[in-house]
Design a protein around this motif. Structure first.
Motif, short mmCIF file in Angstrom:
data_model
loop_
_atom_site.label_atom_id
_atom_site.label_comp_id
_atom_site.label_asym_id
_atom_site.label_seq_id
_atom_site.Cartn_x
_atom_site.Cartn_y
_atom_site.Cartn_z
N LEU A 1 0.70 -1.26 -0.11
CA LEU A 1 -0.05 -0.03 0.37
C LEU A 1 0.79 1.43 -0.13
N GLY A 2 0.42 2.55 -0.90
CA GLY A 2 0.99 3.99 -0.38
C GLY A 2 0.14 4.10 0.26
N ALA A 3 0.78 5.40 1.24
CA ALA A 3 0.57 6.13 1.84
C ALA A 3 0.79 7.73 1.69
N ALA A 4 -0.31 8.42 1.30
CA ALA A 4 0.25 9.87 0.37
C ALA A 4 0.05 10.94 1.61
N HIS A 5 0.44 12.68 1.38
CA HIS A 5 0.27 12.99 2.53
C HIS A 5 -1.85 14.07 2.20
N SER A 6 -1.84 13.89 1.30
CA SER A 6 -3.21 14.85 1.17
C SER A 6 -4.04 13.96 0.06
N VAL A 7 -5.15 14.12 -0.44
CA VAL A 7 -6.51 13.76 -1.30
C VAL A 7 -5.72 13.68 -2.38
N GLY B 1 -2.83 13.26 -3.19
CA GLY B 1 -1.33 12.74 -3.78
C GLY B 1 -1.98 11.41 -3.62
N ARG B 2 -2.79 11.00 -2.74
CA ARG B 2 -3.73 9.70 -2.70
C ARG B 2 -3.98 9.28 -4.62
N GLY B 3 -4.86 10.58 -5.11
CA GLY B 3 -4.88 10.58 -6.77
C GLY B 3 -4.22 10.28 -7.17
N ARG B 4 -3.06 10.95 -7.00
CA ARG B 4 -1.94 11.07 -8.04
C ARG B 4 -1.36 9.55 -7.79
N LEU B 5 -0.63 8.99 -7.33
CA LEU B 5 -0.36 8.23 -7.12
C LEU B 5 -1.43 6.65 -7.39
N ALA B 6 -3.08 6.93 -7.21
CA ALA B 6 -3.66 5.85 -7.46
C ALA B 6 -3.57 5.39 -9.82
N GLU C 1 -7.05 0.84 -5.51
CA GLU C 1 -6.84 0.41 -3.81
C GLU C 1 -5.42 0.01 -3.23
N ALA C 2 -4.61 0.64 -3.96
CA ALA C 2 -3.50 1.16 -3.55
C ALA C 2 -2.98 2.03 -3.00
N ALA C 3 -3.36 3.04 -2.83
CA ALA C 3 -3.63 4.72 -2.42
C ALA C 3 -4.42 4.66 -1.37
N VAL C 4 -3.93 5.47 -0.16
CA VAL C 4 -4.63 5.63 0.18
C VAL C 4 -4.13 7.43 1.23
N THR C 5 -4.60 7.88 2.79
CA THR C 5 -3.96 8.75 2.71
C THR C 5 -3.10 8.33 4.22
N LEU C 6 -2.30 9.22 4.37
CA LEU C 6 -2.09 8.50 5.60
C LEU C 6 -3.07 8.77 6.57
N ALA C 7 -3.61 10.15 6.91
CA ALA C 7 -4.32 10.35 8.50
C ALA C 7 -5.55 8.80 7.93
N GLY C 8 -5.83 8.56 6.67
CA GLY C 8 -7.54 7.68 6.48
C GLY C 8 -6.57 6.72 7.49
N LEU C 9 -5.44 5.74 6.80
CA LEU C 9 -5.06 4.96 7.68
C LEU C 9 -5.13 4.48 8.78
N LEU C 10 -4.36 5.71 9.36
CA LEU C 10 -4.88 5.59 10.77
C LEU C 10 -5.19 5.66 11.54
N LEU D 1 -0.41 -5.85 6.58
CA LEU D 1 -0.02 -4.95 5.31
C LEU D 1 1.41 -5.55 5.83
N ASP D 2 2.46 -5.90 4.50
CA ASP D 2 3.70 -6.32 4.34
C ASP D 2 4.50 -5.64 3.58
N LEU D 3 3.88 -4.44 3.15
CA LEU D 3 4.88 -3.11 2.61
C LEU D 3 3.93 -2.43 2.83
N LEU D 4 4.38 -1.41 2.97
CA LEU D 4 4.02 0.67 3.21
C LEU D 4 5.03 1.51 2.90
N VAL D 5 4.52 2.01 2.06
CA VAL D 5 5.52 2.87 1.28
C VAL D 5 4.68 4.54 1.34
N VAL D 6 5.65 5.71 2.58
CA VAL D 6 4.73 6.26 3.22
C VAL D 6 5.39 7.40 1.87
N LEU D 7 4.46 8.15 0.97
CA LEU D 7 4.95 9.51 0.16
C LEU D 7 5.04 10.63 0.95
#
Length: 815
Positions: free
Chosen positions: A477-483, A485-490, A497-506, A522-528
């Motif tokens: 999963l990848g977690a971005a700082h903003s909505v 950033g989440r859209g760009r990662l998706a 489904e591979a992109a979330v915001t960090l606030a929403g994940l926590l 999770l097995d792998l978390l990427v924090v952008l």
């Protein structure tokens, strides 16, 4: 000029054309060229981006008349040098309330931690006031879901994780590792502090044994975990009416605003009235209250007994100074700085005041120098005596940040030592879209913690890693700082489904959910956007990861730091706590080339045949506002094809004649005029919603009713209760650079009036100029201050303990 990867100098551009007078200047980048050695050159052969006629007035339009056009008929003129800033440079989320000091701005380097006073009841013009004013109870609005709002879910998750961190820390028998909180009786503590500060004894002499290794959590089973619906968060506990009435009576006697009664009762409890009578300086614990107001309140209640050296006053002041430092990003302060600041507040014996605050538990004392082994100490004792050892640096901090940094250091060490380091991802690496992406995949396969650095184009590399890991059957999963950033990662991963915001994940509102032990499945978390990660969020993040989970921290180290205290990404990089993959993928286009140069201290001219970069010189703040409105409403849509709704204005501060407040007022009048019938807002207004301190969510006003203000935040309906609108929603045609960090728009207009010069730094310019994807307009009135800031003004250093803790952890593992 060829675009270079972030961190590589593109070198000087001797062939850049000289901009002539009375000609349009769509491609210049500043009032002066920056030489390769960092010196600002006036009249260099390359020529300034703004022609010299702006200085002598020839060809310049008068009084701000005329229209600002993109690439056609651009007016010239410069603002006078040395104009005082009318408002604090960027960052109500980063500075002491009511002060003019920015966390990452030039003014923030002044070092005194007590500049400025907050106003009772709130600050009048600090940057990102909603961020600073938002309390722990949550300023955010509730989402349309009937059970729980995102902000409330986030706060509930934070409380749960903090309780888990505190429980783990309480299980430790020894003192805090690598320095930490000194133990013993108050007398022993004060004696230890004096011995350490004088250099008579090393700090290690006062510790019996290192802290035991924290318990390790086992990796959850690989079966996908069902997403657990968040439990309803307890509503913020309102103070009993009788307690509020008692506090109101005390506030009235002391001449303080009655509006503080509710917050004071909620913060101090049912005995708040008694507490304030006994210790009036407890009022300093409320947001927006400064020492001058607390002193006046105390004098009204205590009379002549309210002296400057009253121990109640000095203890409250010491804690307040550290709270204000946290707003500027520090998790601790040098003890000498605190003593100096106390002296500036009229305390006659600052040293005794600091010792009293330590004894009372208001602050903690730390010395995180590397510990020497017994053999090394014996060898030193046998050697000839050398020059006297310099006194060690002693830091003071608040327990909440000490707890977070200790927990974060432990958690990162746990991740470094975990994971399947023999995993074979070679086939996935060979199929990677770029060499840098392949290198990142190989590093993530072999290590539990990896740092990845690069610019905007480099975001494709962690996206490739996530796609490769998911292709291997891993829960990635990848977690971005903003909505945004989440859209760009998706888009980059091709899988929403591979992109979330960090606030929403926590908070549990996004992502796969948690296992029965509370760990993220999770097995792998990427924090952008890793530079936006503050220490408390970082601690909650690593506490949520099971042993064996791989963590990749990815971001651009050149951007402004987090709104909250700490500099997690910078400390991890500086401590070399894990492998670092440096992207070799350059940001393409004129904007990428320009920003890459800024990152290494060079403000270069760039070729912009498609009007990607345009300079609009102005003389004064009034003209800056006028030109900005024209650019957003007319020139950029007509010449570039980017509508006003996709153009973001960015400026240095909230207040002043060309701050976000003035710009938003002018832009609303032009783009969406209305009476502001919903608490100052009308349907169609662009707004920034602050659901929690440090988080900015752009949205558009839809309507309002008894339930609250209805917003559309990137397709998500949000309802902000009426009582929270004033503190958590503001107009957002114009934002500060800190608010804009982690987001991008098709076009950006950066406004630099003459009074903004003091707030500029390389990191600020780098962040602001990089927010536009297709077009960047710079409303330029700071003359040589812009190239000077890029070449000479780095971001303010933050005082933290995380780097020392990480380094100590590595040393202990090597022994």
């Amino acid at each position: 000029m060829t675009a270079q990867p972030r961190g590589e100098s593109p070198g000087p551009s001797p062939d850049a054309p000289v901009t002539t007078t009375d000609e349009p200047r769509p491609v210049g980048t500043g009032a002066g060229a920056v030489a390769g050695d960092g010196a600002v050159t006036d009249g260099a052969p390359d020529g300034p981006a703004v022609a010299d006629d702006a200085r002598d007035g020839s060809g310049a339009e008068e009084g701000g008349s005329g229209d600002a056009e993109v690439g056609e008929g651009i007016a010239t003129g410069t603002a006078p040098d040395g104009a005082a800033a009318d408002d604090a440079p960027d960052g109500s989320d980063v500075k002491e309330a009511g002060s003019g000091e920015a966390r990452d701005g030039a003014a923030a380097d002044e070092g005194a931690p007590d500049d400025g006073d907050a106003r009772v009841g709130g600050s009048s013009g600090g940057d990102e006031a909603p961020d600073a004013a938002a309390d722990a109870g949550g300023q955010g609005g509730a989402e349309g879901a009937p059970v729980l709002s995102e902000a409330e879910a986030e706060l509930a998750a934070q409380r749960e994780l903090l309780e888990r961190i505190e429980k783990r820390k309480a299980e430790k028998d020894g003192p805090i590792d690598a320095g930490g909180k000194l133990s013993g009786t108050a007398a022993d503590l004060l004696a230890a502090v004096r011995a350490v500060e004088s250099g008579q004894k090393p700090a290690t002499a006062f510790y019996d044994s290192p802290a035991p290794t924290p318990a390790r959590r086992t990796t959850p089973a690989p079966e996908p975990a069902q997403r657990r619906a968040p439990e309803p968060a307890p509503a913020p506990r309102a103070a009993p009416p009788e307690a509020v009435e008692a506090v109101a009576a005390v506030l009235s006697t002391g001449g303080a605003p009655a509006a503080l009664a509710g917050p004071a009762a909620s913060l101090l409890g049912e005995r708040a009235g008694e507490i304030l009578r006994e210790d009036p300086w407890q009022l300093l614990a409320l947001p927006g209250v400064g020492p001058d107001q607390a002193d006046g309140f105390a004098r009204a209640l205590l009379g002549a007994a309210a002296g400057p050296d009253d121990e109640r006053r000095t203890a409250a002041l010491t804690g307040w100074l550290l709270e204000q430092a946290a707003l500027r990003g520090h998790t601790a302060l040098d003890a000498d700085q605190v003593r100096t600041a106390l002296g500036g507040r009229g305390v006659t014996d600052p040293a005794a005041a600091v010792q009293h605050a330590i004894a009372e538990g208001v602050v903690l004392v730390f010395q995180d120098a590397p510990e020497e082994s017994g053999e090394a100490q014996e060898e030193e004792a046998q050697e000839e005596p050398e020059a006297p050892v310099a006194p060690v640096e002693v830091l003071l901090g608040l327990d909440r940040y000490a707890l977070a940094e200790e927990s974060l250091a432990d958690g990162l060490a746990r991740l470094v030592n975990g994971g399947d380091k023999d995993a074979d991802w070679s086939q996935a690496a060979s199929a990677a879209p770029s060499p840098s992406a392949a290198e990142l995949i190989r590093a993530a396969a072999a290590h539990g913690l990896v740092a990845h650095t690069g610019g905007e184009a480099a975001r494709a590399e962690p996206a490739a890693l996530i796609a490769a890991a998911r292709g291997l059957g891993l829960r990635a999963l990848g977690a971005a700082h903003s909505v945004d950033g989440r859209g760009r990662l998706a888009r980059d991963t091709g899988d929403p489904e591979a992109a979330v915001t960090l606030a929403g994940l926590l908070a549990g509102t996004e992502g796969p959910g948690r296992d029965e032990e509370g760990a993220l499945a999770l097995d792998l978390l990427v924090v952008l956007d890793a530079p936006q990660l503050d220490v408390e969020t970082g601690a909650m993040l690593v506490e949520s990861l099971a042993d064996g989970t791989r963590l990749v921290l990815s971001g651009d180290p050149g951007v402004l730091g987090s709104a909250g205290a700490g500099q997690v990404f910078a400390d991890v990089l500086a401590a070399r706590a894990c492998p670092r993959v440096v992207s070799r993928t350059p940001d393409a286009g004129p904007i990428g080339e320009l920003v890459s140069g800024i990152g290494i201290g060079e403000l270069n001219q760039v070729e912009a045949p498609g009007k990607e970069v345009v300079i609009v010189p102005v003389r004064d703040p009034g003209e800056a506002v006028h030109r900005t409105v024209q650019l957003v409403a007319d020139s950029v849509p007509r010449a570039i094809g980017v509508p006003s709704a996709d153009t973001q204005v960015i400026t240095v501060g909230h207040g002043g004649p060309a701050g976000t407040q003035a710009l938003n007022e002018a832009l609303k009048q032009r783009l969406n005029p209305g009476p502001g019938r919903f608490g100052g807002f009308d349907p169609g207004d662009r707004v920034a919603h602050v659901p929690a301190p440090g988080r900015t969510v752009p949205g558009v006003v839809v309507s309002a009713d008894a339930e609250g203000l209805h917003l559309d935040c990137a397709g998500t309906p949000v309802v902000v209760p009426q009582e929270r609108v004033a503190g958590s929603v503001r107009h957002a045609w114009a934002l500060s650079a800190h608010q804009a960090a982690g987001m991008r728009w098709p076009a950006a207009v950066v406004v630099l009036p003459g009074d903004a010069a003091r707030g500029l730094s390389r990191a600020w310019v780098y962040t602001a100029f990089g927010r536009g994807e297709r077009h960047l307009s710079v409303v330029h009135g700071v003359d040589q201050a812009l190239p000077r800031a890029v070449a000479e003004v780095p971001a303010q250093e933050r005082t933290t303990r995380l780097r020392a803790l990480l380094e100590a952890s590595q040393e202990s593992q090597e022994q």
